[in-house]
Design a protein around this motif. Structure first.
Motif, PDB file in Angstrom:
ATOM      1  N   ASP A   5       0.840  -1.207   0.000  1.00 60.94           N
ATOM      2  CA  ASP A   5       0.000   0.000   0.000  1.00 60.94           C
ATOM      3  C   ASP A   5       0.874   1.256   0.000  1.00 60.94           C
ATOM      4  N   LYS A   6       1.934   1.243   0.781  1.00 59.45           N
ATOM      5  CA  LYS A   6       2.827   2.405   0.838  1.00 59.45           C
ATOM      6  C   LYS A   6       3.483   2.657  -0.516  1.00 59.45           C
ATOM      7  N   LYS A   7       3.864   1.608  -1.207  1.00 62.24           N
ATOM      8  CA  LYS A   7       4.472   1.770  -2.532  1.00 62.24           C
ATOM      9  C   LYS A   7       3.440   2.276  -3.528  1.00 62.24           C
ATOM     10  N   ILE A   8       2.205   1.780  -3.434  1.00 60.86           N
ATOM     11  CA  ILE A   8       1.136   2.259  -4.312  1.00 60.86           C
ATOM     12  C   ILE A   8       0.916   3.755  -4.085  1.00 60.86           C
ATOM     13  N   ILE A   9       0.859   4.168  -2.828  1.00 62.66           N
ATOM     14  CA  ILE A   9       0.667   5.587  -2.504  1.00 62.66           C
ATOM     15  C   ILE A   9       1.830   6.419  -3.030  1.00 62.66           C
ATOM     16  N   LYS A  10       3.042   5.918  -2.889  1.00 63.80           N
ATOM     17  CA  LYS A  10       4.222   6.643  -3.377  1.00 63.80           C
ATOM     18  C   LYS A  10       4.146   6.825  -4.888  1.00 63.80           C
ATOM     19  N   ALA A  16      -0.497  10.727 -10.278  1.00 62.90           N
ATOM     20  CA  ALA A  16      -1.840  10.263  -9.926  1.00 62.90           C
ATOM     21  C   ALA A  16      -2.543   9.566 -11.092  1.00 62.90           C
ATOM     22  N   ARG A  17      -2.014   9.716 -12.301  1.00 64.54           N
ATOM     23  CA  ARG A  17      -2.619   9.089 -13.480  1.00 64.54           C
ATOM     24  C   ARG A  17      -1.914   7.780 -13.851  1.00 64.54           C
ATOM     25  N   GLU A  18      -1.006   7.333 -13.017  1.00 62.55           N
ATOM     26  CA  GLU A  18      -0.283   6.083 -13.290  1.00 62.55           C
ATOM     27  C   GLU A  18      -1.298   4.946 -13.412  1.00 62.55           C
ATOM     28  N   SER A  19      -1.127   4.109 -14.398  1.00 61.26           N
ATOM     29  CA  SER A  19      -2.073   3.013 -14.604  1.00 61.26           C
ATOM     30  C   SER A  19      -1.901   1.945 -13.530  1.00 61.26           C
ATOM     31  N   PHE A  20      -2.998   1.290 -13.221  1.00 65.07           N
ATOM     32  CA  PHE A  20      -2.940   0.195 -12.257  1.00 65.07           C
ATOM     33  C   PHE A  20      -2.054  -0.931 -12.774  1.00 65.07           C
ATOM     34  N   ALA A  21      -1.994  -1.106 -14.099  1.00 61.27           N
ATOM     35  CA  ALA A  21      -1.143  -2.144 -14.691  1.00 61.27           C
ATOM     36  C   ALA A  21       0.330  -1.847 -14.411  1.00 61.27           C
ATOM     37  N   ASN A  22       0.744  -0.579 -14.583  1.00 65.42           N
ATOM     38  CA  ASN A  22       2.141  -0.221 -14.309  1.00 65.42           C
ATOM     39  C   ASN A  22       2.462  -0.338 -12.829  1.00 65.42           C
ATOM     40  N   ILE A  23       1.538   0.089 -11.998  1.00 64.21           N
ATOM     41  CA  ILE A  23       1.748  -0.045 -10.556  1.00 64.21           C
ATOM     42  C   ILE A  23       1.847  -1.519 -10.194  1.00 64.21           C
ATOM     43  N   GLY A  24       0.974  -2.317 -10.782  1.00 63.75           N
ATOM     44  CA  GLY A  24       0.961  -3.757 -10.507  1.00 63.75           C
ATOM     45  C   GLY A  24       2.286  -4.431 -10.837  1.00 63.75           C
ATOM     46  N   LYS A  25       2.896  -4.021 -11.950  1.00 64.43           N
ATOM     47  CA  LYS A  25       4.211  -4.590 -12.325  1.00 64.43           C
ATOM     48  C   LYS A  25       5.251  -4.301 -11.249  1.00 64.43           C
ATOM     49  N   SER A  26       5.158  -3.139 -10.664  1.00 64.06           N
ATOM     50  CA  SER A  26       6.153  -2.737  -9.678  1.00 64.06           C
ATOM     51  C   SER A  26       5.931  -3.364  -8.304  1.00 64.06           C
ATOM     52  N   VAL A  27       4.686  -3.781  -8.030  1.00 64.04           N
ATOM     53  CA  VAL A  27       4.400  -4.387  -6.713  1.00 64.04           C
ATOM     54  C   VAL A  27       4.002  -5.857  -6.820  1.00 64.04           C
TER      55      VAL A  27
END
Length: 135
Positions: A5-10, A16-27
């Protein structure tokens, strides 16, 4: 809130427009799993909203200022606060401790517009203005 969650918030704080797919790759989560976590962070109040950052200089706002306002005794702080934060030029209005009662951040197209706002808010108190030279 866990480390994911902290990484998602960061990541959302950075964009704020980062895609959930890109965030998902990172976490190491799927896009739907990230979406679910973001929704939970919103529901729990960790994420209050998303904002747009503008380039005010390109929009013609060349004067920016901090204005501290020492409220007159005859005025009520709540009334002044509610009125001033609704003015178009005002980007932020905070109640503060100390001798001054309010700290206002405002953007203007010209110094003349700054003077007009100072005249409007002077009914509530004594302004002390600092023009922002660089940020």
């Amino acid at each position: 809130m866990d480390a994911i969650d902290k990484k998602i918030i960061k990541m959302l704080s950075a964009n704020a427009r980062e895609s959930f797919a890109n965030i998902g790759k990172s976490v190491d989560l799927s896009a739907p799993a990230v979406g679910k976590r973001v929704k939970q962070l919103e529901d729990k109040g960790y994420i209050k909203g998303y904002s747009l950052q503008l380039n005010y200089e390109k929009l013609g706002y060349n004067t920016r200022a901090y204005i501290n306002l020492k409220i007159h005794q005859s005025s009520t702080l709540r009334t002044a606060y509610n009125q001033i934060r609704g003015f178009d030029e005002v980007q932020r209005c905070d109640r503060i401790s100390g001798e001054d009662s309010l700290c206002i951040l405002a953007y203007f197209k010209s110094n003349k517009d700054l003077v007009k706002l100072l005249e409007r808010i002077s009914q509530y108190g004594v302004p002390n203005t600092r023009i922002i030279l660089e940020s």
